[in-house]
Design an enzyme around this catalytic site. Structure first.
Site, PDB file in Angstrom:
ATOM      1  N   ASP A 111      -6.536  35.800  35.718  1.00  0.00           N
ATOM      2  CA  ASP A 111      -5.428  36.713  36.059  1.00  0.00           C
ATOM      3  C   ASP A 111      -4.805  36.349  37.416  1.00  0.00           C
ATOM      4  O   ASP A 111      -3.792  35.656  37.448  1.00  0.00           O
ATOM      5  CB  ASP A 111      -5.887  38.173  36.040  1.00  0.00           C
ATOM      6  CG  ASP A 111      -4.743  39.141  35.755  1.00  0.00           C
ATOM      7  OD1 ASP A 111      -3.668  38.681  35.350  1.00  0.00           O
ATOM      8  OD2 ASP A 111      -4.937  40.364  35.918  1.00  0.00           O
ATOM      9  N   ASP A 112      -5.421  36.833  38.512  1.00  0.00           N
ATOM     10  CA  ASP A 112      -4.818  36.677  39.841  1.00  0.00           C
ATOM     11  C   ASP A 112      -5.886  36.307  40.863  1.00  0.00           C
ATOM     12  O   ASP A 112      -6.173  37.095  41.785  1.00  0.00           O
ATOM     13  CB  ASP A 112      -4.157  37.999  40.256  1.00  0.00           C
ATOM     14  CG  ASP A 112      -3.083  38.424  39.282  1.00  0.00           C
ATOM     15  OD1 ASP A 112      -2.064  37.722  39.167  1.00  0.00           O
ATOM     16  OD2 ASP A 112      -3.271  39.462  38.608  1.00  0.00           O
ATOM     17  N   HIS A 137      -4.291  33.067  30.693  1.00  0.00           N
ATOM     18  CA  HIS A 137      -3.734  34.197  31.458  1.00  0.00           C
ATOM     19  C   HIS A 137      -4.010  34.040  32.957  1.00  0.00           C
ATOM     20  O   HIS A 137      -5.070  34.408  33.446  1.00  0.00           O
ATOM     21  CB  HIS A 137      -4.341  35.510  30.942  1.00  0.00           C
ATOM     22  CG  HIS A 137      -3.649  36.743  31.443  1.00  0.00           C
ATOM     23  ND1 HIS A 137      -3.220  37.751  30.621  1.00  0.00           N
ATOM     24  CD2 HIS A 137      -3.297  37.146  32.693  1.00  0.00           C
ATOM     25  CE1 HIS A 137      -2.647  38.708  31.328  1.00  0.00           C
ATOM     26  NE2 HIS A 137      -2.692  38.360  32.609  1.00  0.00           N
ATOM     27  N   HIS A 161      -1.468  34.248  36.621  1.00  0.00           N
ATOM     28  CA  HIS A 161      -0.131  34.387  37.219  1.00  0.00           C
ATOM     29  C   HIS A 161      -0.020  33.477  38.437  1.00  0.00           C
ATOM     30  O   HIS A 161      -0.863  33.568  39.346  1.00  0.00           O
ATOM     31  CB  HIS A 161       0.099  35.819  37.706  1.00  0.00           C
ATOM     32  CG  HIS A 161       0.037  36.869  36.630  1.00  0.00           C
ATOM     33  ND1 HIS A 161       1.154  37.445  36.092  1.00  0.00           N
ATOM     34  CD2 HIS A 161      -1.021  37.437  35.993  1.00  0.00           C
ATOM     35  CE1 HIS A 161       0.802  38.345  35.175  1.00  0.00           C
ATOM     36  NE2 HIS A 161      -0.523  38.355  35.099  1.00  0.00           N
ATOM     37  N   GLU A 180      -4.529  47.701  29.080  1.00  0.00           N
ATOM     38  CA  GLU A 180      -5.271  47.361  30.307  1.00  0.00           C
ATOM     39  C   GLU A 180      -5.744  48.658  30.938  1.00  0.00           C
ATOM     40  O   GLU A 180      -6.937  48.819  31.190  1.00  0.00           O
ATOM     41  CB  GLU A 180      -4.360  46.571  31.258  1.00  0.00           C
ATOM     42  CG  GLU A 180      -5.044  46.184  32.576  1.00  0.00           C
ATOM     43  CD  GLU A 180      -4.122  45.419  33.523  1.00  0.00           C
ATOM     44  OE1 GLU A 180      -2.914  45.325  33.251  1.00  0.00           O
ATOM     45  OE2 GLU A 180      -4.635  44.922  34.548  1.00  0.00           O
ATOM     46  N   GLY A 205       3.261  44.173  34.697  1.00  0.00           N
ATOM     47  CA  GLY A 205       3.641  45.279  35.575  1.00  0.00           C
ATOM     48  C   GLY A 205       3.005  46.586  35.132  1.00  0.00           C
ATOM     49  O   GLY A 205       1.972  46.593  34.473  1.00  0.00           O
ATOM     50  N   HIS A 236       1.023  42.407  28.301  1.00  0.00           N
ATOM     51  CA  HIS A 236      -0.056  43.160  28.960  1.00  0.00           C
ATOM     52  C   HIS A 236      -0.101  44.535  28.301  1.00  0.00           C
ATOM     53  O   HIS A 236       0.885  45.281  28.363  1.00  0.00           O
ATOM     54  CB  HIS A 236       0.241  43.368  30.439  1.00  0.00           C
ATOM     55  CG  HIS A 236       0.025  42.182  31.323  1.00  0.00           C
ATOM     56  ND1 HIS A 236       0.823  41.078  31.294  1.00  0.00           N
ATOM     57  CD2 HIS A 236      -0.911  41.952  32.289  1.00  0.00           C
ATOM     58  CE1 HIS A 236       0.396  40.211  32.203  1.00  0.00           C
ATOM     59  NE2 HIS A 236      -0.660  40.709  32.824  1.00  0.00           N
TER      60      HIS A 236
HETATM   61  N1  HPA Z   1      -1.434  43.908  35.050  1.00  0.00           N
HETATM   62  C1  HPA Z   1      -0.113  44.032  35.024  1.00  0.00           C
HETATM   63  N2  HPA Z   1       0.689  43.218  35.688  1.00  0.00           N
HETATM   64  C2  HPA Z   1       0.150  42.220  36.394  1.00  0.00           C
HETATM   65  C3  HPA Z   1      -1.215  42.049  36.451  1.00  0.00           C
HETATM   66  C4  HPA Z   1      -2.043  42.928  35.744  1.00  0.00           C
HETATM   67  O1  HPA Z   1      -3.293  42.844  35.743  1.00  0.00           O
HETATM   68  N3  HPA Z   1      -1.447  40.966  37.246  1.00  0.00           N
HETATM   69  C5  HPA Z   1      -0.247  40.518  37.642  1.00  0.00           C
HETATM   70  N4  HPA Z   1       0.738  41.274  37.131  1.00  0.00           N
HETATM   71 ZN    ZN Z   2      -1.941  39.590  34.167  1.00  0.00          ZN
END
Ligand code: HPA
Ligand code: ZN
Length: 353
Positions: free
Chosen positions: A288-289, A22, A24, A210, A179, A207
């Site tokens: 994640d990011d 996971h 992006h 969360e 999203g 997703h």
């Molecule tokens: N949640 C939802 N969308 C996303 C996320 C996330 O943590 N990171 C990048 N797009």
């Molecule tokens: Zn994500």
């Protein structure tokens, strides 16, 4: 802390071979490359890179905030497909710093195409070609997931999905739904994900749970045929769901730092990953990011060790779980598992752990 952890320094942890499910692409950019591109393309940002950083990353002193976090995914950096290739290649080259062995990198063709009206098929081919070649340079096994953003109309998503499917790029192995999960629940995407399941060309990861309750995880599995769940922290509140995830080997792709910044889980030291692991739920460590978060995957490994007492054996277990949950054939998994365990043996001998 368990035996062996005292010897795991940040440097050795960086070298530990990792399998990541996971991450992006839009959230893992190379900062210097993005900065150069922004200035070259006339975007209004400071010339000083450290100042630039404060505009594009989640502020360290900010309160957790899901929508603020999502608002940092700007999509107007690029002016040509060469720009898309350049930022992709530079970003994937940086993965070497995290000791990655295998990654399923997700990206949204819409993100890269939207501002300039680029052809979605061209964008997809461009990203895959650039990332493939940067991965080859470092001996990294890479596959791709296509991210759909919940904000898009389902009918538009279906068109894009059919276009991606018909490209026939074999390293694209799955579809992701990302999203704002609060405003756009799984019920809105049943047609798309039923079509994906019926076609059978890709597996899906959603997703869910969360920042929404465990019910969204059930819905992602029951209505959208999710084979894996992004984050899924809400599973900690639902023993029946934990049982289902364990029995069906539905992997939770968990992201400790991201979960803190979005407000998904407000205290990293009590993040559900440790407890879920001890209950037998298949959890995995993911970044994640990392660009938006100003961190890296190694930092999330360090947190998992610090907060949950994981030792090298646990890390290997979690990575083998990740491989089991990968969207590749059983034959590929067996082959990669052999190579992965050889890397682990080399790591243990290099670092004496
Ligand atoms: N949640 C939802 N969308 C996303 C996320 C996330 O943590 N990171 C990048 N797009
Ligand atoms: Zn994500």
């Amino acid at each position: 802390m368990n035996q062996g952890n005292g010897l795991l320094t940040r440097e050795s942890l960086r070298a530990f071979p990792k399998i990541e499910l996971h991450r992006h692409l839009e959230g893992t950019f190379s900062l210097p490359t993005l900065h150069r591109m922004a200035l070259r393309n006339g975007l209004s940002f400071p010339e000083n890179i450290e100042e630039f950083r404060t505009h594009v990353q989640f502020p360290k002193d900010s309160d957790p905030d899901f929508l603020k976090f999502l608002s940092l995914f700007k999509n107007d950096w690029y002016r040509s497909l060469d720009d898309v290739a350049e930022i992709t290649a530079a970003s994937v080259r940086d993965f070497a710093n995290d000791g990655l062995f295998y990654i399923e990198l997700r990206f949204s063709p819409e993100h890269f195409a939207y501002h300039n009206g680029f052809d979605r098929a061209e964008v997809t081919r461009t990203v895959v070609a650039a990332a493939d070649s940067a991965a080859r340079e470092q001996g990294l096994e890479i596959r791709y997931l296509i991210t759909f953003n919940r904000k898009q109309e389902e009918s538009e998503m279906i068109k894009l999905y059919e276009l991606i499917r018909d490209l026939g790029l074999s390293r694209i192995v799955g579809i992701d739904l990302a999203g704002d999960e609060t405003s756009y629940p799984p019920q809105l995407f049943v047609r798309l994900f039923s079509l994906i399941a019926a076609d059978g060309a890709f597996r899906s990861t959603i997703h869910a749970g969360e920042i929404t309750p465990a019910k969204q995880i059930w819905d992602a599995i029951d209505l959208l045929h999710a084979s894996r769940i992004g984050h899924g922290v809400a599973a900690i509140h639902d023993p029946d769901l934990q049982k289902l995830l364990s029995e069906r080997e539905i992997v939770l792709e968990q992201c400790i730092t991201s979960n803190f910044q979005t407000g998904s889980w407000t205290d990293e030291s009590s993040h559900p990953m440790g407890k879920l692991h001890s209950l037998g739920v298949p959890v995995t460590i993911n970044s994640d990011d990392p660009f938006i978060q100003d961190t890296d995957l190694t930092e999330d490994y360090a947190k998992a060790i610090r907060h949950f007492g994981f030792n090298v054996d646990d890390l290997v277990t979690l990575n083998l779980r990740a491989l089991l949950g990968a969207f590749i054939s059983n034959g590929e998994k067996q082959n990669l598992q052999k190579r992965y365990l050889a890397k682990v043996a080399e790591f243990r001998s290099n670092y004496g752990v």
